[in-house]
Design a protein around this motif. Structure first.
Motif, PDB file in Angstrom:
ATOM      1  N   LYS A   1      -4.266   4.723   1.875  1.00  0.00           N
ATOM      2  CA  LYS A   1      -4.886   4.105   2.300  1.00  0.00           C
ATOM      3  C   LYS A   1      -5.519   2.579   1.424  1.00  0.00           C
ATOM      4  O   LYS A   1      -6.188   1.227   2.614  1.00  0.00           O
ATOM      5  CB  LYS A   1      -5.917   4.781   1.718  1.00  0.00           C
ATOM      6  N   GLU A   2      -4.290   1.996   0.578  1.00  0.00           N
ATOM      7  CA  GLU A   2      -4.732   1.018   0.058  1.00  0.00           C
ATOM      8  C   GLU A   2      -3.986  -0.483   1.095  1.00  0.00           C
ATOM      9  O   GLU A   2      -4.664  -1.879   1.381  1.00  0.00           O
ATOM     10  CB  GLU A   2      -3.502   0.137  -1.035  1.00  0.00           C
ATOM     11  N   TYR A   3      -2.978   0.566   1.526  1.00  0.00           N
ATOM     12  CA  TYR A   3      -1.475  -0.247   2.887  1.00  0.00           C
ATOM     13  C   TYR A   3      -3.351  -1.042   3.975  1.00  0.00           C
ATOM     14  O   TYR A   3      -3.172  -2.168   4.847  1.00  0.00           O
ATOM     15  CB  TYR A   3      -1.059   0.312   3.535  1.00  0.00           C
ATOM     16  N   GLN A   4      -3.389   0.746   4.571  1.00  0.00           N
ATOM     17  CA  GLN A   4      -4.847  -0.136   5.854  1.00  0.00           C
ATOM     18  C   GLN A   4      -5.749  -0.954   5.347  1.00  0.00           C
ATOM     19  O   GLN A   4      -6.111  -1.726   6.447  1.00  0.00           O
ATOM     20  CB  GLN A   4      -5.506   1.625   5.777  1.00  0.00           C
ATOM     21  N   GLU A   5      -6.811  -0.925   4.009  1.00  0.00           N
ATOM     22  CA  GLU A   5      -7.751  -2.183   3.767  1.00  0.00           C
ATOM     23  C   GLU A   5      -7.318  -3.395   4.244  1.00  0.00           C
ATOM     24  O   GLU A   5      -8.104  -4.307   4.017  1.00  0.00           O
ATOM     25  CB  GLU A   5      -8.019  -0.952   2.744  1.00  0.00           C
ATOM     26  N   LYS A   6      -6.162  -3.443   2.834  1.00  0.00           N
ATOM     27  CA  LYS A   6      -5.233  -4.583   3.252  1.00  0.00           C
ATOM     28  C   LYS A   6      -5.224  -5.182   4.658  1.00  0.00           C
ATOM     29  O   LYS A   6      -5.146  -6.837   5.118  1.00  0.00           O
ATOM     30  CB  LYS A   6      -3.863  -4.203   2.330  1.00  0.00           C
ATOM     31  N   LEU A   7      -4.394  -4.492   5.526  1.00  0.00           N
ATOM     32  CA  LEU A   7      -4.362  -4.960   6.475  1.00  0.00           C
ATOM     33  C   LEU A   7      -5.640  -4.973   7.398  1.00  0.00           C
ATOM     34  O   LEU A   7      -5.408  -6.338   8.643  1.00  0.00           O
ATOM     35  CB  LEU A   7      -3.063  -3.943   7.204  1.00  0.00           C
ATOM     36  N   LYS A   8      -6.419  -4.505   7.271  1.00  0.00           N
ATOM     37  CA  LYS A   8      -7.357  -4.645   8.058  1.00  0.00           C
ATOM     38  C   LYS A   8      -8.418  -6.273   7.423  1.00  0.00           C
ATOM     39  O   LYS A   8      -9.190  -7.073   8.174  1.00  0.00           O
ATOM     40  CB  LYS A   8      -9.141  -3.941   7.587  1.00  0.00           C
TER      41      LYS A   8
ATOM     42  N   GLY B   1     -11.573  -5.483  14.965  1.00  0.00           N
ATOM     43  CA  GLY B   1     -11.410  -4.259  15.807  1.00  0.00           C
ATOM     44  C   GLY B   1     -10.170  -4.277  16.368  1.00  0.00           C
ATOM     45  O   GLY B   1     -10.114  -2.553  16.686  1.00  0.00           O
ATOM     46  N   THR B   2      -8.745  -3.978  15.340  1.00  0.00           N
ATOM     47  CA  THR B   2      -7.730  -3.530  15.120  1.00  0.00           C
ATOM     48  C   THR B   2      -7.591  -2.700  15.540  1.00  0.00           C
ATOM     49  O   THR B   2      -8.517  -1.977  13.238  1.00  0.00           O
ATOM     50  CB  THR B   2      -6.463  -5.007  14.450  1.00  0.00           C
ATOM     51  N   ARG B   3      -6.756  -1.644  16.053  1.00  0.00           N
ATOM     52  CA  ARG B   3      -7.102  -0.471  15.823  1.00  0.00           C
ATOM     53  C   ARG B   3      -5.745  -0.159  14.587  1.00  0.00           C
ATOM     54  O   ARG B   3      -4.653  -0.755  14.928  1.00  0.00           O
ATOM     55  CB  ARG B   3      -6.587   0.420  16.694  1.00  0.00           C
ATOM     56  N   ILE B   4      -5.984   0.777  13.760  1.00  0.00           N
ATOM     57  CA  ILE B   4      -4.687   0.578  12.511  1.00  0.00           C
ATOM     58  C   ILE B   4      -5.036   2.280  12.281  1.00  0.00           C
ATOM     59  O   ILE B   4      -5.789   3.003  11.152  1.00  0.00           O
ATOM     60  CB  ILE B   4      -4.867   0.335  11.494  1.00  0.00           C
ATOM     61  N   HIS B   5      -3.205   3.194  12.199  1.00  0.00           N
ATOM     62  CA  HIS B   5      -3.495   4.058  12.222  1.00  0.00           C
ATOM     63  C   HIS B   5      -2.426   4.942  10.926  1.00  0.00           C
ATOM     64  O   HIS B   5      -1.284   3.829  10.505  1.00  0.00           O
ATOM     65  CB  HIS B   5      -3.136   5.144  13.549  1.00  0.00           C
ATOM     66  N   CYS B   6      -2.996   5.573  10.630  1.00  0.00           N
ATOM     67  CA  CYS B   6      -1.682   5.963   9.325  1.00  0.00           C
ATOM     68  C   CYS B   6      -2.216   7.441   8.981  1.00  0.00           C
ATOM     69  O   CYS B   6      -1.904   8.402   9.604  1.00  0.00           O
ATOM     70  CB  CYS B   6      -3.009   6.441   8.361  1.00  0.00           C
ATOM     71  N   TYR B   7      -0.038   7.396   8.822  1.00  0.00           N
ATOM     72  CA  TYR B   7       0.058   8.648   9.272  1.00  0.00           C
ATOM     73  C   TYR B   7       1.240   9.412   8.090  1.00  0.00           C
ATOM     74  O   TYR B   7       2.163   8.511   7.027  1.00  0.00           O
ATOM     75  CB  TYR B   7       1.892   8.870  10.039  1.00  0.00           C
TER      76      TYR B   7
ATOM     77  N   THR C   1      10.442   9.617  -5.408  1.00  0.00           N
ATOM     78  CA  THR C   1       9.470  10.217  -4.261  1.00  0.00           C
ATOM     79  C   THR C   1       7.625  10.462  -5.858  1.00  0.00           C
ATOM     80  O   THR C   1       8.402   9.755  -6.775  1.00  0.00           O
ATOM     81  CB  THR C   1       9.396  12.017  -4.457  1.00  0.00           C
ATOM     82  N   GLN C   2       7.005  11.056  -4.842  1.00  0.00           N
ATOM     83  CA  GLN C   2       5.635  10.449  -5.741  1.00  0.00           C
ATOM     84  C   GLN C   2       5.285  12.035  -4.801  1.00  0.00           C
ATOM     85  O   GLN C   2       5.058  12.324  -3.133  1.00  0.00           O
ATOM     86  CB  GLN C   2       4.734   9.398  -4.719  1.00  0.00           C
ATOM     87  N   PRO C   3       3.834  12.374  -5.825  1.00  0.00           N
ATOM     88  CA  PRO C   3       3.245  13.579  -5.151  1.00  0.00           C
ATOM     89  C   PRO C   3       2.160  13.203  -3.659  1.00  0.00           C
ATOM     90  O   PRO C   3       2.061  11.710  -3.825  1.00  0.00           O
ATOM     91  CB  PRO C   3       2.344  13.887  -6.449  1.00  0.00           C
ATOM     92  N   PHE C   4       1.820  14.029  -2.951  1.00  0.00           N
ATOM     93  CA  PHE C   4       1.455  13.841  -1.655  1.00  0.00           C
ATOM     94  C   PHE C   4      -0.252  12.938  -1.752  1.00  0.00           C
ATOM     95  O   PHE C   4      -0.105  12.183  -0.934  1.00  0.00           O
ATOM     96  CB  PHE C   4       1.650  15.192  -0.934  1.00  0.00           C
ATOM     97  N   ASP C   5      -0.483  13.544  -2.687  1.00  0.00           N
ATOM     98  CA  ASP C   5      -2.211  12.880  -2.570  1.00  0.00           C
ATOM     99  C   ASP C   5      -2.126  11.668  -3.244  1.00  0.00           C
ATOM    100  O   ASP C   5      -2.774  10.690  -2.891  1.00  0.00           O
ATOM    101  CB  ASP C   5      -3.024  13.562  -4.152  1.00  0.00           C
ATOM    102  N   THR C   6      -1.033  11.414  -4.204  1.00  0.00           N
ATOM    103  CA  THR C   6      -0.590   9.962  -4.195  1.00  0.00           C
ATOM    104  C   THR C   6      -0.407   8.794  -3.002  1.00  0.00           C
ATOM    105  O   THR C   6      -0.904   7.860  -3.360  1.00  0.00           O
ATOM    106  CB  THR C   6       0.500   9.780  -5.821  1.00  0.00           C
TER     107      THR C   6
END
Length: 277
Positions: free
Chosen positions: A72-79, A85-91, A61-66
């Protein structure tokens, strides 16, 4: 053909192998022009000092902020990998993985869920393939981490006791217009009143439907036995399949508790992408 998978969700966690394999994942979906949803669930352990220490010490498990930072790292990698213009949503959410993932898929009308195999067979994942099979309302693909080629030119499609229209549609979509694409149809031989082996009638109907409506090469393979799961996996390995396309139930689980558990483990660790419908 109209886009079949407009909204694609990927379940992620803290596994370092995931970052290294995002490029392989993108190669799977590049032609689909989909929007992406990254789902990161932080599992909340039972409240006890032992569980808290064990969970954090083993990286389970990890702390929520971590977790949010990692997402966000995964999102930047995907971009960097996807067309502009590809939409990337994070949850990112803390709670029970199965409940949170099921709700997100339903609320956001997800068309396909991608679940990555763990980098280690013994590493705990936030959610396992077998936990989601038959419990979400969209197709799901178990993606081996180290597979690099996602051409989907060699698809194994088991046939049970119905005309698999949705599987035919998805197989045709995934194979696309590839001239060398091939669909392998498998079905158990049945017994007539005189206990003679006869072919499953849906095997030929499926074959005819694909031949009449696509340019794909189709093969029919009647198999002996009382269950379709084991022959399907064995045949897929034999022909070096790119994808096994199954419906949860007899196509994935032999009878008996032990065999059902074993079959789920085999399908999810076979090294072949498995899609459930």
């Amino acid at each position: 053909m109209e886009k079949l998978f407009k909204q694609v969700a990927i379940v992620v966690d803290q596994d370092d192998a995931l970052v290294k394999n995002l490029e392989n994942l993108v190669s799977l979906t590049r032609e689909w022009q989909s929007s992406f949803h990254l789902i990161y669930v932080v599992e909340r352990p039972a409240f006890s000092f032992k569980n808290i220490w064990k969970g954090y010490a083993n990286g389970r498990t990890q702390p929520f902020d971590t977790a949010e930072h990692r997402l966000k790292e995964y999102q930047e990698k995907l971009k960097k990998l996807l067309p502009e213009g590809t939409r990337i949503h994070c949850y990112c959410k803390e709670g029970k993985p199965l409940w949170l993932i099921r709700n997100y898929i339903h609320e956001n009308q997800i068309d396909l869920l991608l679940l990555l195999q763990s980098g280690s067979r013994f590493k705990r994942q936030p959610i396992r393939f077998s936990q989601l099979v038959g419990k979400i309302n969209c197709p799901m693909i178990m993606v081996p981490l180290h597979k690099k080629d996602y051409d989907f030119k060699n698809i194994v499609l088991p046939i049970s006791h119905e005309l698999p229209l949705k599987k035919i549609m998805i197989a045709s979509f995934l194979a696309g217009k590839k001239n060398d694409a091939r669909i392998h149809l498998l079905a158990l031989q049945e017994q007539d009143a005189k206990r003679q082996r006869t072919e499953n009638p849906y095997l030929f109907k499926t074959y005819q439907l694909i031949r009449d409506n696509t340019t794909l090469t189709v093969e029919c393979h009647p198999v002996d036995g009382d269950n379709l799961a084991a022959p399907t996996l064995e045949y897929a390995r034999k022909v070096n399949a790119d994808l096994i396309l199954v419906k949860p139930g007899s196509e994935t689980s032999p009878p008996g508790i032990f065999h059902r558990l074993l079959s789920k483990f085999n399908f999810s660790s076979s090294g072949i992408p498995v899609m459930t419908i």
